[in-house]
Design an enzyme around this catalytic site. Structure first.
Site, PDB file in Angstrom:
ATOM      1  N   LEU A   1     -70.187 -79.060  42.386  1.00  8.27           N
ATOM      2  CA  LEU A   1     -70.506 -79.518  41.040  1.00  8.27           C
ATOM      3  C   LEU A   1     -70.520 -81.045  41.052  1.00  8.27           C
ATOM      4  O   LEU A   1     -69.726 -81.677  41.748  1.00  8.27           O
ATOM      5  CB  LEU A   1     -69.460 -79.022  40.026  1.00  8.27           C
ATOM      6  CG  LEU A   1     -69.432 -77.510  39.740  1.00  8.27           C
ATOM      7  CD1 LEU A   1     -68.253 -77.167  38.843  1.00  8.27           C
ATOM      8  CD2 LEU A   1     -70.732 -77.042  39.116  1.00  8.27           C
ATOM      9  N   ASP A   2     -71.415 -81.632  40.256  1.00  2.94           N
ATOM     10  CA  ASP A   2     -71.496 -83.082  40.176  1.00  2.94           C
ATOM     11  C   ASP A   2     -70.193 -83.668  39.627  1.00  2.94           C
ATOM     12  O   ASP A   2     -69.401 -82.972  38.990  1.00  2.94           O
ATOM     13  CB  ASP A   2     -72.649 -83.501  39.267  1.00  2.94           C
ATOM     14  CG  ASP A   2     -74.011 -83.082  39.816  1.00  2.94           C
ATOM     15  OD1 ASP A   2     -74.103 -82.855  41.040  1.00  2.94           O
ATOM     16  OD2 ASP A   2     -74.956 -82.980  39.017  1.00  2.94           O
ATOM     17  N   LEU A   3     -70.028 -84.969  39.825  1.00  2.12           N
ATOM     18  CA  LEU A   3     -68.828 -85.665  39.356  1.00  2.12           C
ATOM     19  C   LEU A   3     -68.577 -85.431  37.869  1.00  2.12           C
ATOM     20  O   LEU A   3     -67.435 -85.210  37.438  1.00  2.12           O
ATOM     21  CB  LEU A   3     -68.974 -87.174  39.636  1.00  2.12           C
ATOM     22  CG  LEU A   3     -67.826 -88.072  39.183  1.00  2.12           C
ATOM     23  CD1 LEU A   3     -66.566 -87.803  39.995  1.00  2.12           C
ATOM     24  CD2 LEU A   3     -68.234 -89.548  39.303  1.00  2.12           C
TER      25      LEU A   3
ATOM     26  N   THR B   1     -69.728 -82.943  35.995  1.00  3.09           N
ATOM     27  CA  THR B   1     -69.870 -81.538  35.611  1.00  3.09           C
ATOM     28  C   THR B   1     -68.533 -80.836  35.785  1.00  3.09           C
ATOM     29  O   THR B   1     -67.825 -81.068  36.765  1.00  3.09           O
ATOM     30  CB  THR B   1     -70.943 -80.837  36.480  1.00  3.09           C
ATOM     31  OG1 THR B   1     -72.191 -81.513  36.312  1.00  3.09           O
ATOM     32  CG2 THR B   1     -71.107 -79.382  36.064  1.00  3.09           C
TER      33      THR B   1
ATOM     34  N   HIS C   1     -79.230 -81.764  41.272  1.00  7.98           N
ATOM     35  CA  HIS C   1     -79.255 -82.142  39.855  1.00  7.98           C
ATOM     36  C   HIS C   1     -80.249 -81.285  39.058  1.00  7.98           C
ATOM     37  O   HIS C   1     -80.938 -81.780  38.150  1.00  7.98           O
ATOM     38  CB  HIS C   1     -79.618 -83.615  39.692  1.00  7.98           C
ATOM     39  CG  HIS C   1     -78.544 -84.566  40.145  1.00  7.98           C
ATOM     40  ND1 HIS C   1     -77.201 -84.391  39.848  1.00  7.98           N
ATOM     41  CD2 HIS C   1     -78.624 -85.716  40.874  1.00  7.98           C
ATOM     42  CE1 HIS C   1     -76.511 -85.397  40.363  1.00  7.98           C
ATOM     43  NE2 HIS C   1     -77.336 -86.200  41.000  1.00  7.98           N
TER      44      HIS C   1
END
Length: 230
Positions: free
Chosen positions: A101-103, A105, A184
């Site tokens: 997961l993104d930073l 998210t 993304h």
């Protein structure tokens, strides 16, 4: 790894020796005699030749983490805390992430030491649904669902995304179900409409749903049913 290949990795056994020993019923995997040289064995299994222990096996570990915003989905990082920093577990270096997961998210993150299991839930060809709750800067219209269901062309990768399902919850909220995990992807899909994603939270992967009892940063072991669902 095939059982005959596992056995032939020992210098004292040739491939032919291995097959003869297996066909003679002298190999046990987790206590059961195996006669098929093609039988797949894993690091987690106990393997014995007669009364000799060849592999003790190790415990497979499966964790569900509620990832907070601001924590990196990585095993180590120079600037930010990582998801492994949130685990109070021994031998954390043996663990890896089943998807990232993104930073910025939050939500469900699966952590394990079982590479075969993690590949089954993350490989695109498996098409395991991943469900996200999204809030956006601009209103979400019915057109979004129609476009997402057809797939969007990403020029950078020269590909069209798999059809995705969008459930509009309110003017600025939606639940999005993806069957792949491009870079993304959610932000780029909403970016097609020039609509910025404000918050993004993963609710589930496959049949595994984030435990509502877990606060951000908390984790628990997966149940037997959750592990078997993959």
């Amino acid at each position: 790894m095939r059982l005959d290949r596992f056995l032939s990795n020992f210098p004292r056994f040739s491939r032919q020796d291995s097959r003869l020993l297996i066909s003679a019923g002298r190999l046990r995997v987790d206590g059961a005699i195996v006669h098929d040289p093609r039988h797949e064995v894993r690091d987690f299994q106990r393997i014995e030749l007669d009364d000799e222990l060849l592999q003790a096996g190790r415990s497979a570990r499966y964790w569900m983490l509620h990832k907070p915003v601001g924590v990196v989905s990585a095993t180590e990082h120079d600037e930010h805390r990582t998801v492994l920093d949130l685990l109070d577990q021994p031998d954390k270096h043996d663990l890896h992430l089943a998807g990232r997961l993104d930073l910025n998210t939050s939500g469900l993150l699966l952590i394990t030491n079982d590479g075969r299991w993690s590949r089954r839930i993350t490989q695109p060809q498996q098409r395991k649904p991943k469900v996200y709750h999204v809030t956006t800067e601009q209103p979400i219209t019915a057109e979004y669902a129609e476009v997402f269901a057809q797939g969007l062309y990403f020029a950078f990768e020269d590909l069209t995304t798999l059809p995705a399902q969008l459930e509009v919850l309110s003017s600025h909220e939606a639940r999005l179900t993806l069957f792949e995990g491009r870079y993304h992807q959610v932000k780029r899909m909403f970016g097609h409409f020039r609509n910025r994603v404000i918050t993004l939270h993963r609710e589930s992967m496959g049949e595994i749903i984030l435990d509502p009892q877990l606060a951000p940063g908390q984790y628990r072991a997966l149940t037997d049913a959750e592990i078997a669902s993959v």
